[in-house]
Write a protein that holds these residues in place. Structure first.
Motif, mmCIF file in Angstrom:
data_model
loop_
_atom_site.group_PDB
_atom_site.id
_atom_site.type_symbol
_atom_site.label_atom_id
_atom_site.label_comp_id
_atom_site.label_asym_id
_atom_site.label_seq_id
_atom_site.Cartn_x
_atom_site.Cartn_y
_atom_site.Cartn_z
ATOM 1 N N MET A 218 87.872 78.335 11.957
ATOM 2 C CA MET A 218 88.220 79.670 11.483
ATOM 3 C C MET A 218 87.148 80.680 11.891
ATOM 4 O O MET A 218 87.443 81.855 12.131
ATOM 5 C CB MET A 218 88.391 79.660 9.966
ATOM 6 C CG MET A 218 89.375 78.599 9.475
ATOM 7 S SD MET A 218 91.097 79.033 9.733
ATOM 8 C CE MET A 218 91.469 79.725 8.133
ATOM 9 N N ILE A 221 86.841 81.126 16.325
ATOM 10 C CA ILE A 221 87.668 82.099 17.041
ATOM 11 C C ILE A 221 87.141 83.518 16.831
ATOM 12 O O ILE A 221 87.306 84.393 17.691
ATOM 13 C CB ILE A 221 89.149 81.994 16.647
ATOM 14 C CG1 ILE A 221 89.365 82.276 15.157
ATOM 15 C CG2 ILE A 221 89.710 80.628 17.026
ATOM 16 C CD1 ILE A 221 90.822 82.362 14.744
ATOM 17 N N CYS A 222 86.496 83.752 15.686
ATOM 18 C CA CYS A 222 85.871 85.060 15.442
ATOM 19 C C CYS A 222 84.633 85.245 16.315
ATOM 20 O O CYS A 222 84.375 86.342 16.821
ATOM 21 C CB CYS A 222 85.467 85.191 13.975
ATOM 22 S SG CYS A 222 86.802 85.053 12.785
ATOM 23 N N THR A 247 99.042 81.765 13.614
ATOM 24 C CA THR A 247 97.595 81.854 13.746
ATOM 25 C C THR A 247 97.184 83.102 14.528
ATOM 26 O O THR A 247 96.071 83.605 14.344
ATOM 27 C CB THR A 247 97.017 80.591 14.400
ATOM 28 O OG1 THR A 247 97.644 80.360 15.678
ATOM 29 C CG2 THR A 247 97.247 79.374 13.511
ATOM 30 N N GLY A 251 94.323 85.368 12.682
ATOM 31 C CA GLY A 251 93.085 85.788 13.318
ATOM 32 C C GLY A 251 93.019 87.286 13.489
ATOM 33 O O GLY A 251 92.047 87.939 13.068
ATOM 34 N N LEU A 255 91.084 87.319 9.817
ATOM 35 C CA LEU A 255 89.790 86.693 10.097
ATOM 36 C C LEU A 255 88.879 87.616 10.898
ATOM 37 O O LEU A 255 87.688 87.757 10.584
ATOM 38 C CB LEU A 255 89.992 85.370 10.846
ATOM 39 C CG LEU A 255 90.884 84.317 10.179
ATOM 40 C CD1 LEU A 255 90.840 83.014 10.970
ATOM 41 C CD2 LEU A 255 90.480 84.071 8.734
ATOM 42 N N PHE A 256 89.405 88.239 11.947
ATOM 43 C CA PHE A 256 88.570 89.086 12.793
ATOM 44 C C PHE A 256 87.997 90.281 12.030
ATOM 45 O O PHE A 256 86.796 90.556 12.116
ATOM 46 C CB PHE A 256 89.336 89.551 14.029
ATOM 47 C CG PHE A 256 89.771 88.436 14.948
ATOM 48 C CD1 PHE A 256 89.243 87.150 14.825
ATOM 49 C CD2 PHE A 256 90.702 88.664 15.951
ATOM 50 C CE1 PHE A 256 89.647 86.121 15.671
ATOM 51 C CE2 PHE A 256 91.106 87.652 16.808
ATOM 52 C CZ PHE A 256 90.576 86.368 16.664
ATOM 53 N N ARG A 259 85.329 89.083 9.447
ATOM 54 C CA ARG A 259 84.086 88.563 10.021
ATOM 55 C C ARG A 259 83.058 89.668 10.229
ATOM 56 O O ARG A 259 81.853 89.409 10.188
ATOM 57 C CB ARG A 259 84.376 87.843 11.341
ATOM 58 C CG ARG A 259 83.194 87.085 11.953
ATOM 59 C CD ARG A 259 82.656 86.024 11.037
ATOM 60 N NE ARG A 259 81.755 85.086 11.701
ATOM 61 C CZ ARG A 259 80.841 84.353 11.072
ATOM 62 N NH1 ARG A 259 80.709 84.459 9.744
ATOM 63 N NH2 ARG A 259 80.077 83.509 11.738
ATOM 64 N N HIS A 346 93.668 80.253 18.392
ATOM 65 C CA HIS A 346 93.813 81.646 18.819
ATOM 66 C C HIS A 346 93.596 81.764 20.323
ATOM 67 O O HIS A 346 93.690 80.776 21.051
ATOM 68 C CB HIS A 346 92.864 82.563 18.035
ATOM 69 C CG HIS A 346 93.467 83.899 17.722
ATOM 70 N ND1 HIS A 346 93.397 84.964 18.589
ATOM 71 C CD2 HIS A 346 94.158 84.347 16.637
ATOM 72 C CE1 HIS A 346 94.029 86.009 18.055
ATOM 73 N NE2 HIS A 346 94.494 85.659 16.863
ATOM 74 N N THR A 394 87.327 74.890 19.816
ATOM 75 C CA THR A 394 88.533 74.542 19.067
ATOM 76 C C THR A 394 89.429 73.699 19.971
ATOM 77 O O THR A 394 89.256 73.692 21.189
ATOM 78 C CB THR A 394 89.302 75.792 18.616
ATOM 79 O OG1 THR A 394 89.739 76.520 19.769
ATOM 80 C CG2 THR A 394 88.431 76.689 17.752
#
Length: 549
Positions: A218, A221-222, A247, A251, A255-256, A259, A346, A394
């Motif tokens: 998780m 990808i960020c 996903t 993301g 998530l992005f 972050r 991602h 990943t």
């Protein structure tokens, strides 16, 4: 692997054999500790670093700061543990449109050490029951507006025993339970490589595969795509169309931004018209959507003010050069194309604005490597089409699925896409290597639609493929042989379309149906989908000519 925090070891027990895993590279570069809970890193860290009063997430009637979001997460986590008896490693199904409450529930499951199984609102009970059974889960959290299909799902499986509904006013609603719960919660001491997400994807057979992702994924990808290619800022406001159950949406929309302490704007309805209305009102700076939407926005934008945008990301299907050119001319923004996969979580090939080559997907994201391979698995020369293979921090781990050995070859993830790499290292998309139909960013398995149509009493045989469409890239087209005595007309077309919509997610229904006398088959009787794809490209006359011959 570090010592797992999972009491319920289902996820670890169903990981593929280690010799079938892809090779994970550049993990040392990312520097993650052995023990880490991604909910702490993505939400609580923003509070501890002084961004508690910063706006975290915006919904239709909700605006939560990072401190408020953290409190909601803690209350839900306490409900899950104290009321529902959640143990670390238990799977929890989430069924919501894109809302702040879904985000809070998502991170509550992660913080409590559970494993999220997110599902799209469009899925039907038939599809949801398969996911429930494959995940062996007993607990779900569902938006009250989606209750009917959730109850039908419960009736179809013996596993699902507890459903928390959000948005209702009854005593047992999620919100009522949250009100009585503590706003404090100590995060589960998860290992960096504990599974935290089962992301479901449909293969060419329509049998769903569950991809398994760790807490470290998780963040990876960020810290690879987002930090190195997208390069967001704390002041950014993210918006887009993909569901959080994808996903790509998880993301890009959650998530992005989290972050870097930015803001996520979530739209429950995010079609082109909705985006055109929301952009001037909510002023996002980063937009995630599919090429189809960019084309539709251009066609309808008129005098709409899109000046707040500074970054636009496209994925889900190939980005036509004409769309890229037109968007640049209209907005001055160079769309960032990319290819990702649920198996990889991602985007893994893309390009920064100053490195974009229109028409090309890009180069491997920092932290990833990619190559093009031939039928023998060996790398082919630049300029030669072949299968795309990639590896990085990943990678693919299917939940108890024999197809793991087909996706991972010699430590590389082989995505099922055909690409060409040029002499400068740019990757150019050619086509899907399998029978998936990519329509408006949705992956649709033709055989799954075929199976549903074949259950209708009027249908004798059918074949389903993607047909070119100027707006959606591809549409689902069904070639149907009817049973004797049945007449194919416009009314039957609508009847069959409605039938599929009732059985499967509505986006999977065949937008075009053609009634034919025969289907192209091999001597052994196997349906030749490649021939149907050629026919779909050539038009109806091609099938009639083929049948006549």
């Amino acid at each position: 692997m570090a010592r797992s925090a999972h009491v319920d070891t289902f996820a670890a027990d169903n990981l593929p054999p280690k010799d079938q895993w892809p090779e994970f590279i550049n993990l040392e570069r990312l520097g993650y500790p052995e023990r880490m809970n991604c909910a702490v890193e993505l939400v609580d860290r923003n509070v501890s670093e002084g961004r508690g009063d910063k706006l975290a997430v915006v919904g239709a009637a909700t605006r939560w700061t990072y401190s408020e979001l953290a409190e909601k997460i803690n209350r839900i986590a306490n409900v899950l543990v104290d009321t529902c008896g959640l143990k670390p490693g238990n799977r929890v199904l989430l069924r919501f449109p894109n809302t702040p409450t879904m985000v809070a529930a998502y991170f509550a499951v992660l913080k409590a050490g559970g494993v999220v199984v997110a599902t799209m609102p469009l899925l039907r009970a038939k599809e949801l029951a398969v996911i429930v059974d494959k995940s062996e889960l007993s607990l779900a959290i569902c938006d009250n507006r989606l209750k009917e299909e959730m109850e039908l799902t419960k009736a179809k499986t013996d596993r699902l025993s507890t459903i928390l509904y959000s948005g209702g006013d009854e005593a047992g609603s999620l919100e009522a339970l949250m009100e009585a719960a503590s706003p404090e919660f100590t995060a589960c001491d998860t290992a960096t490589d504990d599974v935290c997400l089962l992301g479901f994807t449909s293969g060419t057979t329509g049998v769903p595969k569950a991809t398994m992702h760790f807490h470290r994924d998780m963040l990876a990808i960020c810290d690879c795509y987002a930090r190195e290619v997208l390069r967001p800022q704390e002041s950014d406001v993210f918006m887009g169309s993909p569901p959080l159950a994808f996903t790509f949406g998880l993301g890009g929309l959650v998530l992005f931004p989290f972050r870097v302490g930015a803001t996520a704007v979530l739209l429950e309805r995010a079609g082109p018209d909705d985006l055109l209305k929301a952009i001037p009102e909510l002023k996002p700076t980063v937009l995630f959507t599919a090429p189809t939407a960019y084309r539709a926005i251009l066609a309808k934008k008129g005098e709409t003010d899109l000046s707040s945008l500074r970054k636009c990301v496209s994925a889900g299907e190939a980005l036509p050069k004409a769309t890229w050119d037109d968007w640049l001319a209209a907005t001055g923004i160079r769309i960032l194309d990319g290819i990702g996969a649920t198996e990889m979580l991602h985007i893994f090939i893309a390009a920064r604005e100053d490195e974009v080559r229109p028409g090309a997907t890009g180069k491997p994201v920092p932290g990833y490597e990619a190559k093009v391979i031939g039928p023998d698995g060996q790398e082919v020369a630049d300029g030669t089409p072949g299968r795309l293979a990639v590896r990085g921090p990943t990678g693919c781990r299917y939940l108890a699925d024999d197809r793991q050995a087909k996706y991972v070859i010699d430590g590389w993830n082989v995505t099922g896409d055909t690409y060409i790499r040029d002499a400068d290292g740019y990757f150019w998309y050619q086509a899907r290597s399998d029978d998936m139909i990519v329509s408006s960013g949705y992956n649709i398995a033709g055989p799954e639609v075929e199976g549903t149509l074949l259950a209708h009493p009027a249908v004798a045989e059918c074949g389903v493929v993607g047909a070119p469409d100027p707006d959606r890239g591809r549409i689902v087209k069904a070639y149907v042989v009817l049973k004797p005595g049945v007449t194919g007309d416009a009314d039957l077309v609508k009847t069959l379309q409605d039938y599929v919509k009732a059985e499967l997610a509505p986006y999977k229904y065949p937008r075009a149906i053609e009634f034919v006398d025969t289907l192209p088959r091999t001597e052994t009787g196997k349906l030749q989908r490649f021939a149907l794809r050629e026919i779909a490209t050539g038009g109806a006359d091609a099938l009639h000519a083929r049948a006549a011959s």
